[in-house]
Design a protein around this motif. Sequence first.
Motif, PDB file in Angstrom:
ATOM      1  N   ASN A 162       0.828  -1.206   0.000  1.00  0.00           N
ATOM      2  CA  ASN A 162       0.000   0.000   0.000  1.00  0.00           C
ATOM      3  C   ASN A 162       0.863   1.257   0.000  1.00  0.00           C
ATOM      4  O   ASN A 162       0.542   2.249   0.644  1.00  0.00           O
ATOM      5  CB  ASN A 162      -0.925  -0.005   1.225  1.00  0.00           C
ATOM      6  CG  ASN A 162      -1.891  -1.164   1.212  1.00  0.00           C
ATOM      7  OD1 ASN A 162      -2.874  -1.168   0.487  1.00  0.00           O
ATOM      8  ND2 ASN A 162      -1.597  -2.180   2.024  1.00  0.00           N
ATOM      9  N   ARG A 163       1.951   1.191  -0.751  1.00  0.00           N
ATOM     10  CA  ARG A 163       2.942   2.269  -0.703  1.00  0.00           C
ATOM     11  C   ARG A 163       2.376   3.625  -1.123  1.00  0.00           C
ATOM     12  O   ARG A 163       2.770   4.657  -0.588  1.00  0.00           O
ATOM     13  CB  ARG A 163       4.154   1.904  -1.560  1.00  0.00           C
ATOM     14  CG  ARG A 163       3.939   1.892  -3.049  1.00  0.00           C
ATOM     15  CD  ARG A 163       5.149   1.349  -3.760  1.00  0.00           C
ATOM     16  NE  ARG A 163       5.292  -0.083  -3.485  1.00  0.00           N
ATOM     17  CZ  ARG A 163       6.456  -0.717  -3.472  1.00  0.00           C
ATOM     18  NH1 ARG A 163       7.562  -0.057  -3.704  1.00  0.00           N
ATOM     19  NH2 ARG A 163       6.511  -2.012  -3.243  1.00  0.00           N
ATOM     20  N   SER A 164       1.461   3.651  -2.086  1.00  0.00           N
ATOM     21  CA  SER A 164       0.923   4.933  -2.559  1.00  0.00           C
ATOM     22  C   SER A 164       0.202   5.673  -1.439  1.00  0.00           C
ATOM     23  O   SER A 164       0.384   6.887  -1.264  1.00  0.00           O
ATOM     24  CB  SER A 164      -0.013   4.719  -3.745  1.00  0.00           C
ATOM     25  OG  SER A 164      -1.086   3.861  -3.381  1.00  0.00           O
ATOM     26  N   ASN A 165      -0.612   4.937  -0.664  1.00  0.00           N
ATOM     27  CA  ASN A 165      -1.322   5.559   0.467  1.00  0.00           C
ATOM     28  C   ASN A 165      -0.350   5.992   1.559  1.00  0.00           C
ATOM     29  O   ASN A 165      -0.469   7.087   2.126  1.00  0.00           O
ATOM     30  CB  ASN A 165      -2.355   4.596   1.038  1.00  0.00           C
ATOM     31  CG  ASN A 165      -3.478   4.302   0.077  1.00  0.00           C
ATOM     32  OD1 ASN A 165      -3.807   5.137  -0.766  1.00  0.00           O
ATOM     33  ND2 ASN A 165      -4.067   3.119   0.172  1.00  0.00           N
ATOM     34  N   PHE A 166       0.608   5.117   1.853  1.00  0.00           N
ATOM     35  CA  PHE A 166       1.573   5.418   2.905  1.00  0.00           C
ATOM     36  C   PHE A 166       2.475   6.593   2.519  1.00  0.00           C
ATOM     37  O   PHE A 166       2.861   7.399   3.360  1.00  0.00           O
ATOM     38  CB  PHE A 166       2.418   4.191   3.241  1.00  0.00           C
ATOM     39  CG  PHE A 166       1.690   3.166   4.057  1.00  0.00           C
ATOM     40  CD1 PHE A 166       1.106   3.510   5.273  1.00  0.00           C
ATOM     41  CD2 PHE A 166       1.579   1.853   3.632  1.00  0.00           C
ATOM     42  CE1 PHE A 166       0.432   2.574   6.034  1.00  0.00           C
ATOM     43  CE2 PHE A 166       0.900   0.906   4.389  1.00  0.00           C
ATOM     44  CZ  PHE A 166       0.331   1.260   5.584  1.00  0.00           C
ATOM     45  N   LYS A 168       1.671   9.188   0.760  1.00  0.00           N
ATOM     46  CA  LYS A 168       0.917  10.423   0.976  1.00  0.00           C
ATOM     47  C   LYS A 168       0.992  10.857   2.432  1.00  0.00           C
ATOM     48  O   LYS A 168       1.191  12.031   2.738  1.00  0.00           O
ATOM     49  CB  LYS A 168      -0.544  10.224   0.563  1.00  0.00           C
ATOM     50  CG  LYS A 168      -0.760  10.105  -0.941  1.00  0.00           C
ATOM     51  CD  LYS A 168      -2.231   9.884  -1.258  1.00  0.00           C
ATOM     52  CE  LYS A 168      -2.444   9.693  -2.758  1.00  0.00           C
ATOM     53  NZ  LYS A 168      -3.872   9.407  -3.069  1.00  0.00           N
ATOM     54  N   VAL A 169       0.828   9.864   3.336  1.00  0.00           N
ATOM     55  CA  VAL A 169       0.919  10.164   4.773  1.00  0.00           C
ATOM     56  C   VAL A 169       2.330  10.619   5.129  1.00  0.00           C
ATOM     57  O   VAL A 169       2.515  11.567   5.912  1.00  0.00           O
ATOM     58  CB  VAL A 169       0.528   8.925   5.612  1.00  0.00           C
ATOM     59  CG1 VAL A 169       0.701   9.210   7.099  1.00  0.00           C
ATOM     60  CG2 VAL A 169      -0.909   8.510   5.317  1.00  0.00           C
ATOM     61  N   GLN A 172       2.953  14.218   4.176  1.00  0.00           N
ATOM     62  CA  GLN A 172       2.302  15.118   5.123  1.00  0.00           C
ATOM     63  C   GLN A 172       3.127  15.236   6.408  1.00  0.00           C
ATOM     64  O   GLN A 172       3.315  16.333   6.955  1.00  0.00           O
ATOM     65  CB  GLN A 172       0.898  14.618   5.449  1.00  0.00           C
ATOM     66  CG  GLN A 172      -0.075  14.690   4.278  1.00  0.00           C
ATOM     67  CD  GLN A 172      -1.403  14.033   4.586  1.00  0.00           C
ATOM     68  OE1 GLN A 172      -1.595  13.456   5.654  1.00  0.00           O
ATOM     69  NE2 GLN A 172      -2.328  14.103   3.639  1.00  0.00           N
TER      70      GLN A 172
END
Length: 291
Positions: A162-166, A168-169, A172
Amino acid sequence: MTGAGRKKWYSSSLHKILTNEKYMGDALLQKTYTVDFLSKKRVNNDGVVPQYYVENNHEAIIPKHLFMLVQEELKKRKIAHISKNGQRRNYSSNHSLAQIVFCENCGEIFRRVHWNNRGKRSIVWRCVSRLENTGVFCDARTVREEDLKQAVIQAINELFKNRSNFLKVLEQNIAHTLSSHLHDKLVKVEKELEALQHSLIGLANSNKDYNDVVDNIYKQREEKQQLQLEIAEQDNGRERLNEIAELLKKQTCELETYDEQLVRRMIEKITVHPEKLEIEFKSEMAVEVEI
């Protein structure tokens, strides 16, 4: 070879090197003083005679930023964990999971144990409250080391999948650590220190009492050093986040075997629950694994 020509290095010698302000260009004068002028015997100065701290006294060997990063790491390692009953747990680097596995029940750390259960030998992790008298009753379960390692592998692979979601976090969190308020406070303290130094020189030249100014200089200097530590901690955290972001971008396949170096770089904390493990990364993200 050491500076004294010895082949063996002692931890005390290394600590003196790592905490010596001279490496970043500063100098603390009168760390020792002479007690016998005939024998020239000198002892450590514990406040008997005044000390003077001179910034930018000479050319630095290492940048101040790097020196403060080392101080921040030493501070973190001095006391790795304080339990609810006040017990201090010192830092250990014997194992990649040492002092990062915690009990959800009592808050104590888990310790690595060589277990002999009915003639069957194995390595397990158990809550310290079950191994020694901490004054706290705890019935936390025992976790096999192999199960613990497999859970860590699973959590890291979940991060990769799930690298794309992680990512983004992570972006931030990295942006959040770029806050400049600490640097602004540092600049303000440095200006106040400069003004106090000029005031001290004026009072000294006119033979006026300057004790209050000296006290203020010490207070401002302590605040400055604390701010420098906080900035180093912030920068260190940002570097860890950037490092994890780069790993996520470069890693093309899932992790198959337990990697000690990767675990040290990525894992911040593991909390043992009755039916699951909560694995927190140094990026302030967490993955739960049922075991």
